[in-house]
Design a protein around this motif. Sequence first.
Motif, mmCIF file in Angstrom:
data_model
loop_
_atom_site.group_PDB
_atom_site.id
_atom_site.type_symbol
_atom_site.label_atom_id
_atom_site.label_comp_id
_atom_site.label_asym_id
_atom_site.label_seq_id
_atom_site.Cartn_x
_atom_site.Cartn_y
_atom_site.Cartn_z
ATOM 1 N N ASP A 9 0.874 -1.171 0.000
ATOM 2 C CA ASP A 9 0.000 0.000 0.000
ATOM 3 C C ASP A 9 0.910 1.219 0.000
ATOM 4 O OD1 ASP A 9 -1.852 1.985 0.344
ATOM 5 O OD2 ASP A 9 -2.726 1.181 2.190
ATOM 6 N N ARG A 10 1.174 1.773 -1.188
ATOM 7 C CA ARG A 10 2.133 2.878 -1.314
ATOM 8 C C ARG A 10 1.852 3.652 -2.594
ATOM 9 N NH1 ARG A 10 6.881 1.472 -0.198
ATOM 10 N NH2 ARG A 10 6.472 -0.607 0.626
ATOM 11 N N TRP A 11 2.438 4.839 -2.695
ATOM 12 C CA TRP A 11 2.350 5.637 -3.908
ATOM 13 C C TRP A 11 3.492 5.243 -4.840
ATOM 14 C CZ3 TRP A 11 -1.166 9.623 -5.248
ATOM 15 C CH2 TRP A 11 -2.190 9.793 -4.310
ATOM 16 N N VAL A 12 3.192 5.182 -6.139
ATOM 17 C CA VAL A 12 4.195 4.798 -7.127
ATOM 18 C C VAL A 12 4.178 5.787 -8.290
ATOM 19 C CG1 VAL A 12 4.102 2.341 -6.579
ATOM 20 C CG2 VAL A 12 2.569 3.269 -8.345
ATOM 21 N N ARG A 13 5.294 5.818 -9.001
ATOM 22 C CA ARG A 13 5.394 6.596 -10.231
ATOM 23 C C ARG A 13 5.327 5.643 -11.420
ATOM 24 N NH1 ARG A 13 7.063 11.842 -9.318
ATOM 25 N NH2 ARG A 13 7.827 12.244 -7.197
ATOM 26 N N LEU A 14 4.629 6.087 -12.459
ATOM 27 C CA LEU A 14 4.455 5.268 -13.649
ATOM 28 C C LEU A 14 4.921 6.028 -14.879
ATOM 29 C CD1 LEU A 14 0.792 4.053 -13.020
ATOM 30 C CD2 LEU A 14 2.902 2.931 -12.290
ATOM 31 N N ALA A 15 5.607 5.331 -15.764
ATOM 32 C CA ALA A 15 5.941 5.876 -17.072
ATOM 33 C C ALA A 15 4.927 5.341 -18.073
ATOM 34 C CB ALA A 15 7.350 5.464 -17.479
ATOM 35 N N VAL A 16 4.459 6.206 -18.965
ATOM 36 C CA VAL A 16 3.477 5.824 -19.984
ATOM 37 C C VAL A 16 4.224 5.483 -21.271
ATOM 38 C CG1 VAL A 16 1.465 6.556 -21.318
ATOM 39 C CG2 VAL A 16 1.743 7.331 -18.941
ATOM 40 N N ASN A 17 3.964 4.311 -21.793
ATOM 41 C CA ASN A 17 4.573 3.888 -23.051
ATOM 42 C C ASN A 17 4.066 4.785 -24.178
ATOM 43 O OD1 ASN A 17 5.351 2.572 -25.435
ATOM 44 N ND2 ASN A 17 5.041 0.531 -24.571
#
Length: 299
Positions: free
Chosen positions: A149-157
């Motif tokens: 249960d945490r915040w994450v960063r995502l890269a968009v393809n």
Amino acid sequence: MVSGQEPQTNNRQPVHALVLTGFGINCEEELAAAYRLAGGEVTIVHFNQVLSGETSIHDYDVLNFPGGFSFGDDLGSGVVMANKVRFRKLPSGRTLLEELSAFIEAGNYVVGICNGFQMLVKMGLLPDFAGQQEREVTLTHNASGRYEDRWVRLAVNPNNRSPFLKGLTSLEVPVRHGEGRLVIRDEEIRSRILAEGLNCLTYCDATGCETELYPHNPNGAELNCAGLTDTTGHVFGLMPHPEAFLSLYNHPDWTRRKRLDPAVSEEGDGLKLFRNIVEHISQSRAAQPAEAAPNEVSL
């Protein structure tokens, strides 16, 4: 056209999302709020209303499988619900999976978030290269061996096919799951996912670089995958929860961000996905020729 009557145009119809609930699904209200804030209309129904034929998915533009813990994840996340979709016959005589295939072929959209993503891969709708709804990937227990249960960063393809992600390069959203690790059946499936850009969201570090390192990649997913689409771009599944970040004030660091930049947007990153799909469907309708109303007469 009869004088005094306004022409009917397709783009005046609201974008209408169907959100399913029941059997342990628990994120339906946040998901419904996302569509309303994005300018769409939403109906929340119990899964049984679809299985009984009381509600038809074909009356909607977007079908949503929200997050939660369907059937308590007792046989694995999303497994029981996926089997209901695959095998339960509707009054039409077809299974809901068959109805879903027709829904997608008609140009409509399906999205699954967290437990909903788990359902979609176990139904065989993602990535579905063979077109037979056979399971080609799965989502299983996190490599950490615990609930994350945490915040994450995502890269968009940039090569992704989903209108949900149009114009986006990165997102920050929360995850909350125990079974989010993508496992791919074989090397051929892995290669096709990469070649066709279906790995639409990947976990990345604070610098925006894709990473397999924990906790930035919270579950150890292959390809650092946080989201997949099918080859049409009409089916989209993701583990993180965009519906949980609709407002700046959902973020645990909002006070500091507001203090450092008083002009910071008060919209959360997650809302962008829902604005995108509502806008995309509206624009697609506007581009279609208007259908004549039944009481209109061409002169």
